[in-house]
Write a protein that holds these residues in place. Sequence first.
Motif, short mmCIF file in Angstrom:
data_model
loop_
_atom_site.label_atom_id
_atom_site.label_comp_id
_atom_site.label_asym_id
_atom_site.label_seq_id
_atom_site.Cartn_x
_atom_site.Cartn_y
_atom_site.Cartn_z
N ALA A 105 8.99 2.22 1.31
CA ALA A 105 8.93 3.02 2.54
C ALA A 105 9.14 4.50 2.22
CB ALA A 105 10.01 2.54 3.50
N GLY A 106 8.30 5.35 2.82
CA GLY A 106 8.41 6.79 2.58
C GLY A 106 7.57 7.25 1.40
N TYR A 107 7.01 6.30 0.63
CA TYR A 107 6.16 6.66 -0.53
C TYR A 107 4.85 5.87 -0.43
CZ TYR A 107 10.69 8.28 -2.14
OH TYR A 107 11.91 8.89 -2.22
N PRO A 108 4.01 6.23 0.55
CA PRO A 108 2.83 5.39 0.82
C PRO A 108 1.90 5.18 -0.36
CG PRO A 108 2.78 7.43 2.12
CD PRO A 108 4.11 7.36 1.47
N LEU A 109 1.83 6.20 -1.26
CA LEU A 109 0.91 6.02 -2.39
C LEU A 109 1.41 4.99 -3.40
CD1 LEU A 109 -0.69 9.43 -3.50
CD2 LEU A 109 -1.68 7.57 -2.17
N SER A 110 2.63 4.48 -3.18
CA SER A 110 3.13 3.45 -4.10
C SER A 110 2.53 2.09 -3.78
CB SER A 110 4.66 3.39 -4.07
OG SER A 110 5.12 2.96 -2.79
N PHE A 111 1.69 2.00 -2.72
CA PHE A 111 1.06 0.72 -2.35
C PHE A 111 -0.40 0.69 -2.86
CE2 PHE A 111 4.62 1.21 0.46
CZ PHE A 111 5.14 -0.07 0.55
N GLU A 112 -0.97 -0.53 -2.78
CA GLU A 112 -2.34 -0.71 -3.27
C GLU A 112 -3.33 0.11 -2.44
OE1 GLU A 112 -5.17 -4.39 -4.72
OE2 GLU A 112 -4.04 -4.67 -2.88
N LYS A 113 -4.30 0.76 -3.16
CA LYS A 113 -5.22 1.64 -2.46
C LYS A 113 -6.69 1.24 -2.60
CE LYS A 113 -2.84 4.57 -4.83
NZ LYS A 113 -1.58 3.81 -5.04
#
Length: 503
Positions: A334-342
């Motif tokens: 949470a708070g670091y959206p680019l840490s999820f799959e893109k």
Amino acid sequence: MVKLDKDLCSIQEARNLAESGKKAANELADFSNEQIDKILKNMRDAIEKQALSLAKWAVKETGFGKVEDKAYKNHAASTLLYEEIKDQKTIGIIDEDKVKGTLDVAEPVGLVLGIVPSTNPTSTVIFKAMIAIKSRNAICFAPHPTAAECTKMAADILNRAAIEAGAPENVISCVSTPTMASTNELLHSPHISLIIATGGPGMVKAAYSSGKPAIGVGAGNSPAYIESTADIKQAVATIIASKTFDNGTICASEQSIVCERKNELEVIKEFEAQGGYFMTEDETSRVCDLLFKAGNAMNAKFVGRDAHVIAEAAGITIPKETKVLLGRQGGVGAGYPLSFEKLTTVLAFYVVEDWEEACHLSIDLLQNGIGHTMSIHTNNRDIVLKFAAKPASRILVNTGGSQGGTGISTGLPISFTLGCGTSGGSSVSDNVSPKNLLNIKKVAYGLKDVTTLVEDDKSFHIGSPEPVKEKACLTQKNNCPSKSIDMEELTKVVRNVLMGMKD
Ligand SMILES: CC(=O)SCCNC(=O)CCNC(=O)[C@H](O)C(C)(C)COP(=O)(O)OP(=O)(O)OC[C@H]1O[C@@H](n2cnc3c(N)ncnc32)[C@H](O)[C@@H]1OP(=O)(O)O
């Protein structure tokens, strides 16, 4: 009312396909290796002729990826896969152990249900149809609604080519108007023996929840660690080639870059020289607003897109040579959206102090893609071995995630369905291949005399203390004379039985 009619029609279509597919599976189950090979070759050749037009159709219909790369994926799923599997044993006796007196006998599972993602629709259909036929199964596809036409087109080409080479009618089929109702019908059809599900988390979960045997592959979120001994120029070139391959739609493609503080400036310089654009905090935030819907689900509108399309939509001006967008992240979750799959041409960028921090960070990132894939760029084998103990099913070394994970640039089996292991909610951890679509029966010869239970030196064991004559025996422990089994004779008998012949 219209939706209800559409659902009813699609359910009926699914029912018909399952019935005719099961009939085809029953017929195919008696085919010889020569017959199967002839069918596979014809499927391969038919796809090679249409690889480009299928790719064009897939890009036009879904908006994801690049024509030339999708054409290459179609080639990989047909020709490269054929070369790899053509000599694999998938029929009758596929293995024997003369010492243990066992034979492995391969049996097709029957009718397979293939669930196909919108990101790699045609290559996944080609791949699944080739491995299904190799193991003498029929296959029916439930396409993603936004890739229904190209998926059906690929399945029809394969079906025609298979029939032309002697396969039964409807050996490869595909629902033409997919709805959740038709896919549910197939998921629960009594004619379906096994499901291979590749796609969004919802579909994979539905496959596992159907109560049928299922091979499902979960989400990835692959980190790429550029370790201090890496050849940085080569590492960056490889990562960019992987991330831009079909605009990042392959689930093993890199999602984050992790580099060490001591190499940070060199890595940034190299990315910038090779087409990487480092976004400011504000630009990163604007791009993230586009890439994700609620709950970090990917927004299909920006999956598999060129970096310029994303930048323009976010109102960012980038150099025309730009190939990937990078955004710094200070954490995971949470708070670091680019840490999820893109699954698009955007990468998160992290800087760590040492390999241990890189390892912890990679594990954290992999919590959002548990058990899938990660890559390391290094010239230190010890580091590779340290990471090999961590939870990813594929640890790729000095190669790109897209091409490495699918076996295009590595010795892994060519596959467009990549298992994530039990930690990733998957029943397989390797690259799915024909052997995953077989029932392997065992023939086992008796090796020990079990007619007596003997007390010997205060312990019980099974077997006669007397030499056993005329019985196959593995060890000398019970004074059994060793007798080798006539495996040639046994193999002949089993083969004759399988072929319905009398000795
Ligand atoms: C080797 C490899 O690289 S394989 C890579 C495989 N990985 C992926 O495809 C990544 C996972 N995919 C996803 O996250 C998504 O599919 C995306 C982001 C690519 C596209 O997202 P979207 O199209 O917006 O959503 P999603 O795929 O969830 O499905 C849209 C709708 O189609 C439905 N749907 C999906 N597949 C099927 C199917 N086979 N049959 C019927 N309906 C389906 C969904 O249920 C959903 O319905 P809803 O809108 O009523 O909820």
